[in-house]
Design a protein around this motif. Sequence first.
Motif, PDB file in Angstrom:
ATOM      1  N   HIS A 261       0.590  -1.162   0.163  1.00  0.00           N
ATOM      2  CA  HIS A 261       0.080  -0.103   0.491  1.00  0.00           C
ATOM      3  C   HIS A 261       1.006   0.914  -0.089  1.00  0.00           C
ATOM      4  O   HIS A 261       0.561   1.877  -0.649  1.00  0.00           O
ATOM      5  N   GLN A 262       1.649   1.311   1.042  1.00  0.00           N
ATOM      6  CA  GLN A 262       3.420   2.771   1.163  1.00  0.00           C
ATOM      7  C   GLN A 262       3.680   2.808  -0.299  1.00  0.00           C
ATOM      8  O   GLN A 262       3.131   3.978  -0.961  1.00  0.00           O
ATOM      9  N   ARG A 263       4.108   1.789  -0.771  1.00  0.00           N
ATOM     10  CA  ARG A 263       4.711   1.396  -2.009  1.00  0.00           C
ATOM     11  C   ARG A 263       4.080   2.577  -3.162  1.00  0.00           C
ATOM     12  O   ARG A 263       5.066   3.631  -3.478  1.00  0.00           O
ATOM     13  N   VAL A 264       3.003   2.032  -3.468  1.00  0.00           N
ATOM     14  CA  VAL A 264       1.972   2.858  -4.444  1.00  0.00           C
ATOM     15  C   VAL A 264       1.781   3.700  -4.296  1.00  0.00           C
ATOM     16  O   VAL A 264       1.894   4.829  -5.500  1.00  0.00           O
ATOM     17  N   VAL A 265       1.535   4.597  -3.408  1.00  0.00           N
ATOM     18  CA  VAL A 265       0.760   5.757  -2.650  1.00  0.00           C
ATOM     19  C   VAL A 265       2.506   6.576  -2.793  1.00  0.00           C
ATOM     20  O   VAL A 265       1.831   7.971  -3.299  1.00  0.00           O
ATOM     21  N   GLN A 266       3.222   6.121  -2.638  1.00  0.00           N
ATOM     22  CA  GLN A 266       4.594   6.782  -3.223  1.00  0.00           C
ATOM     23  C   GLN A 266       4.815   7.773  -4.285  1.00  0.00           C
ATOM     24  O   GLN A 266       5.682   8.006  -4.446  1.00  0.00           O
ATOM     25  N   LEU A 267       4.354   6.232  -4.808  1.00  0.00           N
ATOM     26  CA  LEU A 267       3.906   6.468  -6.817  1.00  0.00           C
ATOM     27  C   LEU A 267       3.604   7.616  -7.008  1.00  0.00           C
ATOM     28  O   LEU A 267       4.060   8.190  -7.757  1.00  0.00           O
ATOM     29  N   LEU A 268       2.738   7.841  -6.490  1.00  0.00           N
ATOM     30  CA  LEU A 268       1.571   9.302  -7.046  1.00  0.00           C
ATOM     31  C   LEU A 268       2.414  10.327  -6.544  1.00  0.00           C
ATOM     32  O   LEU A 268       2.876  10.694  -5.561  1.00  0.00           O
ATOM     33  N   LYS A 269       1.516  12.136  -6.992  1.00  0.00           N
ATOM     34  CA  LYS A 269       2.439  13.312  -6.772  1.00  0.00           C
ATOM     35  C   LYS A 269       1.082  13.793  -6.525  1.00  0.00           C
ATOM     36  O   LYS A 269       0.007  13.564  -7.062  1.00  0.00           O
ATOM     37  N   ARG A 270       0.906  15.013  -5.849  1.00  0.00           N
ATOM     38  CA  ARG A 270      -0.123  15.932  -5.298  1.00  0.00           C
ATOM     39  C   ARG A 270      -0.988  16.319  -6.862  1.00  0.00           C
ATOM     40  O   ARG A 270      -0.111  16.285  -7.486  1.00  0.00           O
ATOM     41  N   VAL A 281     -11.733  -1.074   2.281  1.00  0.00           N
ATOM     42  CA  VAL A 281     -12.613  -0.300   3.058  1.00  0.00           C
ATOM     43  C   VAL A 281     -11.285   0.577   2.980  1.00  0.00           C
ATOM     44  O   VAL A 281     -11.305   1.680   3.805  1.00  0.00           O
ATOM     45  N   GLY A 282     -10.539   0.861   1.754  1.00  0.00           N
ATOM     46  CA  GLY A 282      -9.940   2.223   1.690  1.00  0.00           C
ATOM     47  C   GLY A 282      -8.254   2.024   1.971  1.00  0.00           C
ATOM     48  O   GLY A 282      -7.551   3.209   1.787  1.00  0.00           O
ATOM     49  N   PRO A 283      -7.497   0.865   1.778  1.00  0.00           N
ATOM     50  CA  PRO A 283      -5.786   0.715   2.095  1.00  0.00           C
ATOM     51  C   PRO A 283      -5.192   1.489   1.010  1.00  0.00           C
ATOM     52  O   PRO A 283      -3.652   2.042   1.459  1.00  0.00           O
ATOM     53  N   PHE A 284      -5.692   2.042  -0.199  1.00  0.00           N
ATOM     54  CA  PHE A 284      -5.112   2.597  -0.782  1.00  0.00           C
ATOM     55  C   PHE A 284      -5.861   4.289  -1.162  1.00  0.00           C
ATOM     56  O   PHE A 284      -5.228   5.358  -1.715  1.00  0.00           O
ATOM     57  N   ALA A 285      -7.241   3.853  -0.970  1.00  0.00           N
ATOM     58  CA  ALA A 285      -7.405   5.367  -1.213  1.00  0.00           C
ATOM     59  C   ALA A 285      -7.499   6.426  -0.197  1.00  0.00           C
ATOM     60  O   ALA A 285      -7.226   7.990  -0.552  1.00  0.00           O
ATOM     61  N   VAL A 286      -7.730   6.114   0.324  1.00  0.00           N
ATOM     62  CA  VAL A 286      -7.352   7.061   1.886  1.00  0.00           C
ATOM     63  C   VAL A 286      -5.711   7.838   2.332  1.00  0.00           C
ATOM     64  O   VAL A 286      -6.026   8.718   2.570  1.00  0.00           O
ATOM     65  N   PRO A 287      -4.950   6.965   2.058  1.00  0.00           N
ATOM     66  CA  PRO A 287      -3.706   7.293   2.077  1.00  0.00           C
ATOM     67  C   PRO A 287      -2.948   8.102   1.677  1.00  0.00           C
ATOM     68  O   PRO A 287      -2.299   8.922   0.739  1.00  0.00           O
ATOM     69  N   ALA A 288      -3.853   7.595  -0.031  1.00  0.00           N
ATOM     70  CA  ALA A 288      -3.366   8.521  -1.427  1.00  0.00           C
ATOM     71  C   ALA A 288      -4.309   9.767  -1.250  1.00  0.00           C
ATOM     72  O   ALA A 288      -3.435  11.004  -1.367  1.00  0.00           O
ATOM     73  N   ALA A 289      -5.083   9.699  -0.527  1.00  0.00           N
ATOM     74  CA  ALA A 289      -6.424  11.370  -0.082  1.00  0.00           C
ATOM     75  C   ALA A 289      -5.324  11.932   0.469  1.00  0.00           C
ATOM     76  O   ALA A 289      -5.625  12.858   0.326  1.00  0.00           O
ATOM     77  N   ARG A 290      -4.870  11.677   1.552  1.00  0.00           N
ATOM     78  CA  ARG A 290      -4.449  12.094   2.797  1.00  0.00           C
ATOM     79  C   ARG A 290      -2.974  12.892   1.673  1.00  0.00           C
ATOM     80  O   ARG A 290      -2.321  13.748   1.869  1.00  0.00           O
ATOM     81  N   SER A 291      -2.242  12.578   1.187  1.00  0.00           N
ATOM     82  CA  SER A 291      -1.187  13.162   0.176  1.00  0.00           C
ATOM     83  C   SER A 291      -1.587  14.354  -0.857  1.00  0.00           C
ATOM     84  O   SER A 291      -0.483  14.280  -1.425  1.00  0.00           O
ATOM     85  N   VAL A 350      -3.129  10.273 -14.081  1.00  0.00           N
ATOM     86  CA  VAL A 350      -4.211   9.559 -13.821  1.00  0.00           C
ATOM     87  C   VAL A 350      -3.569   7.517 -13.315  1.00  0.00           C
ATOM     88  O   VAL A 350      -2.634   7.195 -14.397  1.00  0.00           O
ATOM     89  N   HIS A 351      -3.676   7.027 -12.374  1.00  0.00           N
ATOM     90  CA  HIS A 351      -3.429   6.258 -11.849  1.00  0.00           C
ATOM     91  C   HIS A 351      -4.947   4.992 -11.741  1.00  0.00           C
ATOM     92  O   HIS A 351      -5.691   5.555 -11.030  1.00  0.00           O
ATOM     93  N   VAL A 352      -4.654   3.538 -12.181  1.00  0.00           N
ATOM     94  CA  VAL A 352      -6.073   3.168 -12.062  1.00  0.00           C
ATOM     95  C   VAL A 352      -5.014   2.087 -10.934  1.00  0.00           C
ATOM     96  O   VAL A 352      -3.866   1.153 -11.353  1.00  0.00           O
ATOM     97  N   ILE A 353      -5.399   1.441 -10.017  1.00  0.00           N
ATOM     98  CA  ILE A 353      -5.182   0.275  -9.437  1.00  0.00           C
ATOM     99  C   ILE A 353      -6.027  -0.469  -9.120  1.00  0.00           C
ATOM    100  O   ILE A 353      -7.931  -0.501  -9.594  1.00  0.00           O
ATOM    101  N   MET A 354      -5.839  -1.439  -9.638  1.00  0.00           N
ATOM    102  CA  MET A 354      -6.849  -3.019  -9.633  1.00  0.00           C
ATOM    103  C   MET A 354      -6.265  -4.475  -8.706  1.00  0.00           C
ATOM    104  O   MET A 354      -5.526  -5.038  -8.925  1.00  0.00           O
ATOM    105  N   ASN A 355      -6.975  -3.113  -6.851  1.00  0.00           N
ATOM    106  CA  ASN A 355      -6.258  -4.562  -6.296  1.00  0.00           C
ATOM    107  C   ASN A 355      -7.539  -5.860  -5.878  1.00  0.00           C
ATOM    108  O   ASN A 355      -7.577  -5.523  -4.351  1.00  0.00           O
TER     109      ASN A 355
END
Length: 472
Positions: A261-270, A281-291, A350-355
Amino acid sequence: MLRALSRFFSSTLTQNKLKLVPVCCNFSFEALHPASPIMGSELYQFPPEVRGMTSLDREVFAQMVTVPALRVPKGVLNKVVKSLKKSTIHHTGVPRVVADKEESEDFRLLLLDPYRVSSPGSFSEAEAEALRSFGVAQELQDFELRMTYDNLKTEEVLEAVLPLGQDVTSGFSRVGHIAHMNLRDHQLPYKNLIGQVIMDKNPGVTCVVNKINIIDSTYRNFKMEVLAGEENMVTKVKENGVAYEFDFSRVYWNSRLSTEHQRVVQLLKRGDTVLDVFAGVGPFAVPAARSGINVLANDLNPESYRWLQHNCKLNKVTSKVRSFNLDGRAFIRGPVKEELPALLKEQAGVHVIMNLPALALEFLDAFRGLLDPELSCSQNLPVVHCYGFSKDENPERDMVERASSSLGFSLEDRCSVHFVRNVSPNKDMMCVSFTLPKEVLYSSDKETTELVNATIQEPPAKKQKCEETSDL
């Protein structure tokens, strides 16, 4: 003495053979039990009634054992303890220093590890020299020590209880106050005892559950039984600094995916946008939004959808996350299709996550002909991160071939494959990442488009097997 006593006292055995694997505030453990001889003059063994016990009787484990001790002047006690650190007792609830048997206020007894020390000659040269320099006689005394259930570790209790010769390796994942186990067949007759021991030995665990089948429902939650403690499945966890709450019995959560989860979120930019097709329940979505990422998050499970919204509120990112309760293809062919044209005109990524590892690769066909060819552009195309399980000898090649087949377009030399974790001895979880080809996204093949559109209807009520039988 029997090897059981060595497990009472051997700090080396405990430290080297008990492997802790932290996952944020969650954790799991594995305990191994090789045979180890112990030096000593007396035999110690558990009473016969311990072996085969299915209902925990803590009092039966109480025993008196004899350990070596060193008489040390009180004035140099701290220095001696420090110098003999490797040779003293290191065990749960067992003091290293006790009162002198002669009741002298000037001396204390330092209890030693019988696995390391059986005679004065057992001390290393450095330890012997330290004792001489402190004026401590290298004469050992016998000390009678009462050991109880509280002094035993989980694996020690289980090895004493389960039949001889059977593998007593046990493991659990901690999800808040819940310890989640996957017991083996030979452990099932002892399941309630095992659950109670796990709860006793792990502060904060108030519920122990056992997974009783594979994840085989459309909503990715598995059946479980409570082995010990309260039947409260609503739990709280913290992963990578983000708080989550959910009903563990009705949604999917895997503590071992914290690093991914952390690895992928760190690939994203504000300012980027994430399209999370199977959001849980949001393990990618919530930390991404917080960033500072804009998120469209979807999950078919109504309970996951509800807890996703709850976790967005909990972390104050509701304004950054738009949530949906749709089938994955319906989400791609609906909200994603509507939002993409405008998103691709912007500079942000734009990133598409399919977990959904058991099925996600099969959903890639939903991107065929997704957008009107007349709107075609080759800049700022979406980057897809798609997860899958592989039992192939070459999982990287397997992932690329399966993703290419689903897209109808070769990804050879156009993607990267990341190893996530080993799920079982013959199954790996992998992530294939690639820029969605223009030829797929803007396909003009009407027949292909019609075929893909036909697949987005809500699937009939059937079970989708997500084989994770070894996934603790």
